[in-house]
Design an enzyme around this catalytic site. Structure first.
Site, PDB file in Angstrom:
ATOM      1  N   ASP A  49       0.809  -1.250   0.014  1.00  0.00           N
ATOM      2  CA  ASP A  49       0.167  -0.023  -0.155  1.00  0.00           C
ATOM      3  C   ASP A  49       0.848   1.243  -0.042  1.00  0.00           C
ATOM      4  OD1 ASP A  49      -2.857   1.097   0.921  1.00  0.00           O
ATOM      5  OD2 ASP A  49      -1.352   2.522   1.740  1.00  0.00           O
ATOM      6  N   TYR A  54       2.481   9.962  -0.032  1.00  0.00           N
ATOM      7  CA  TYR A  54       3.605   9.370   0.556  1.00  0.00           C
ATOM      8  C   TYR A  54       4.978   9.892   0.130  1.00  0.00           C
ATOM      9  CZ  TYR A  54       0.242   6.280   2.618  1.00  0.00           C
ATOM     10  OH  TYR A  54      -1.068   6.046   3.405  1.00  0.00           O
ATOM     11  N   LYS A  79      -3.332   5.932  -4.029  1.00  0.00           N
ATOM     12  CA  LYS A  79      -4.340   6.864  -3.587  1.00  0.00           C
ATOM     13  C   LYS A  79      -4.217   8.251  -4.282  1.00  0.00           C
ATOM     14  CE  LYS A  79      -3.939   4.656   0.854  1.00  0.00           C
ATOM     15  NZ  LYS A  79      -2.706   4.452   0.821  1.00  0.00           N
ATOM     16  N   HIS A 112      -8.388   9.425  -1.234  1.00  0.00           N
ATOM     17  CA  HIS A 112      -7.398   9.294   0.091  1.00  0.00           C
ATOM     18  C   HIS A 112      -8.537   9.826   1.128  1.00  0.00           C
ATOM     19  CE1 HIS A 112      -3.141   9.079   1.389  1.00  0.00           C
ATOM     20  NE2 HIS A 112      -3.993   8.801   2.597  1.00  0.00           N
TER      21      HIS A 112
END
Length: 276
Positions: A49, A54, A79, A112
């Site tokens: 994931d 990120y 996401k 998200h």
């Protein structure tokens, strides 16, 4: 089931999703995330994931390409971030994610956070990606029932996954029940409460019976609750420990004892009030 980390749940569209995966939140781009993903794949993890926000999709993709595991054996999630929501913007953001991952498709693409006024158009973009086969499954993250109600009123393809904060202190039982009713699989982020589960004596006591840690007990509890879980770690011993949860099973009494730890206590932002 619940015998190996490759065991899967079947999503509403028939896609098979591993019940245990590895999260990469706050895993630094480059060597750290690449090493963590390589270790995870060597240990038998088959679900990874990540997310555009990120900042480590490039490293995740490189680690996957460098591994000996075939791409079609993996389940990769990413996401769309809040700033990229909207129909055209989401399609562009998805292309950028695929470019960083160096993949032709992802297995799960999520919204998200529910950004007010943009969910409908963003979801239309996800439906397009799913129709085109570029996202094998689509879903949401951090959606409460009110957000899901609004989405379900207008969507053509219902979300298949809702990734939410879920751990012994925050169990969101009504939301889980609602998702189950609508065939939306719940997936836990921050499943170990950012390490705080190791401080709970109730979990430590249960763990002593099985020779397991409070973290392992927590992950096993989540799987027995029917919740997919994706604990994050960049340390090999933690990744290994998180995977060693298939050689014991919690009793009904132990499950109830952990259920009783619920305090509706969040670690992350509240989707009902958060503003980005």
């Amino acid at each position: 089931m619940l015998e190996t980390m490759q065991d899967t749940v079947t999503l509403a569209n028939g896609a098979e999703m591993p019940i245990l995966g590895v999260g990469t939140y706050r895993a630094d781009e480059g060597g750290e995330v690449e090493q963590a993903v390589r270790w995870a794949l060597e240990l038998g993890y088959r679900s990874v994931d990540t997310a555009s926000v990120y900042g480590n999709e490039t490293g995740v993709g490189r680690a996957i390409r460098d591994s000996e595991v075939a791409r079609d054996e993996l389940f990769v999630t990413t996401k769309v971030w809040n700033d990229d929501q909207g129909y055209d913007q989401t399609l562009q953001a998805f292309d950028a994610s695929l470019d960083r991952l160096q993949m032709e498709h992802v297995d799960l693409y999520l919204i998200h956070w529910p950004v007010k006024g943009k969910v409908r158009d963003t979801w239309r973009a996800l439906e397009k990606l799913h129709e085109d086969g570029r996202a094998r499954a689509i879903g949401v993250s951090n959606f409460l029932q009110s957000h899901l109600d609004e989405l379900l009123e207008t969507c053509e393809v219902p979300p298949m996954v809702n990734q939410i904060e879920f751990h012994p202190r925050l169990q969101q039982r009504e939301l889980q029940s609602f998702c189950e009713t609508h065939r939306i699989r719940v997936e836990a982020w921050s499943p170990l409460m950012q390490g705080k589960v190791f401080e709970l004596p109730e979990l430590q006591k249960i763990g002593e019976k099985y020779g397991k840690s409070a973290g392992q007990v927590t992950l096993r509890w989540q799987l027995q609750r029917g919740v997919v879980t994706i604990p994050k770690s960049v340390k090999h011993d933690h990744l290994r420990a998180n995977s060693q949860i298939f050689d014991f099973a919690l009793t009904d009494e132990e499950m109830r004892a952990i259920n009783d730890l619920d305090q509706n206590a969040r670690i992350g932002p509240d989707p009902a009030t958060v503003g980005f």
